[in-house]
Design an enzyme around this catalytic site. Structure first.
Site, PDB file in Angstrom:
ATOM      1  N   HIS A 137      -3.325   2.317   5.212  1.00 35.77           N
ATOM      2  CA  HIS A 137      -3.633   2.925   3.751  1.00 35.77           C
ATOM      3  C   HIS A 137      -2.988   2.093   2.852  1.00 35.77           C
ATOM      4  O   HIS A 137      -2.165   1.304   3.139  1.00 35.77           O
ATOM      5  CB  HIS A 137      -3.497   4.433   3.720  1.00 35.77           C
ATOM      6  CG  HIS A 137      -4.204   5.460   4.601  1.00 35.77           C
ATOM      7  ND1 HIS A 137      -5.629   5.637   4.694  1.00 35.77           N
ATOM      8  CD2 HIS A 137      -3.650   5.895   5.703  1.00 35.77           C
ATOM      9  CE1 HIS A 137      -5.829   6.337   5.573  1.00 35.77           C
ATOM     10  NE2 HIS A 137      -4.687   6.523   6.356  1.00 35.77           N
ATOM     11  N   CYS A 178      -8.612   4.186   9.321  1.00 32.50           N
ATOM     12  CA  CYS A 178      -7.793   5.473   9.875  1.00 32.50           C
ATOM     13  C   CYS A 178      -9.043   6.138  10.691  1.00 32.50           C
ATOM     14  O   CYS A 178      -9.405   5.635  11.624  1.00 32.50           O
ATOM     15  CB  CYS A 178      -7.260   6.018   9.029  1.00 32.50           C
ATOM     16  SG  CYS A 178      -5.721   7.196   9.768  1.00 32.50           S
TER      17      CYS A 178
END
Length: 242
Positions: A195, A94
């Protein structure tokens, strides 16, 4: 790899560790120990220098301001860039993925330089955030099973000619560009928006990082019962009709 121990470096846990991304470091360490490998995990805070002698470097996600601070400090420190030049294995998630690229939009609405380790650049999406579970088919060259994870980002990451897409989404939005791409990779540098933490959901990716660090084609078998149960649960939840 280091002569005495496999060195796993967790970069800036005080700035970049959202959604349990610290678990990526724990999984790599655990998967190494399951093979009876001597492994040392090094947690490097943002007020410390990033060592250049690590074997695997992991960077997590973070909010906009911590991401800007992390990018500034990594540019000034140069340790991660030098480690990459030495052939280290790097995985960014990310915000960490965006930092590995050429630039991203920071919390001030300005274009923030990244490290240039991946030929990608990130703009800010104008529509809804990319939020939710993701399934993605990995680049066949990497020989990995389907990726599972979840995304939560506003960034739109564009791939240049110097990288390949890590995977192509079958559920979720990935890089946010509308072309189905998710993440990017080049040589030993990898980025993803997933994630979960991503290595807990995808132990084969952790094992790939270990194989690259050890320069081997295969590892001794290791128990995957817990990981398999987690993967099956999350894949079933993602593919279940609404």
């Amino acid at each position: 790899m280091s002569e005495s121990s496999l060195r796993v470096v967790w970069v800036y846990p005080d700035l970049l560790s959202t959604y349990g991304d610290r678990g990526n470091a724990l999984v790599v360490e655990r998967r190494a120990r399951q093979r009876h490998l001597n492994v040392t995990r090094i947690d490097v805070r943002s007020d410390q220098s990033v060592p250049t002698s690590g074997d695997i470097y992991l960077i997590g996600g973070g909010e906009d301001r911590p991401q800007r601070l992390a990018a500034e400090r990594l540019r000034n420190d140069t340790g991660l860039v030098r480690a990459a030049e030495n052939g280290a294995i790097i995985l960014g998630v990310c915000a960490g993925f965006q930092i590995l690229g050429h630039e991203f939009v920071n919390d001030l609405g300005q274009r923030e330089p990244g490290l240039g380790l991946l030929d990608v650049w990130t703009t800010r999406g104008e529509g809804e955030r990319c939020v939710g579970d993701v399934l993605a088919d990995v680049d066949p060259q990497l020989g990995l099973p389907q990726l599972t994870g979840f995304e939560n980002h506003q960034g739109v990451t564009h791939l240049g000619q110097g990288v390949k897409s890590l995977a192509r989404v079958t559920a979720g939005r990935g890089n946010g560009t509308g072309d189905g791409t998710e993440g990017a990779w080049r040589d030993t540098v990898f980025g993803t928006y997933l994630h979960g933490p991503v290595l807990a959901r995808n132990p084969a990716v952790a094992d790939m990082l270990l194989k690259l660090a050890l320069d081997v084609n295969a590892l001794p078998p290791a128990d995957t019962t817990w990981y398999d149960a987690l993967r099956a649960e999350r894949i079933a939840a993602t593919t279940r009709p609404a």
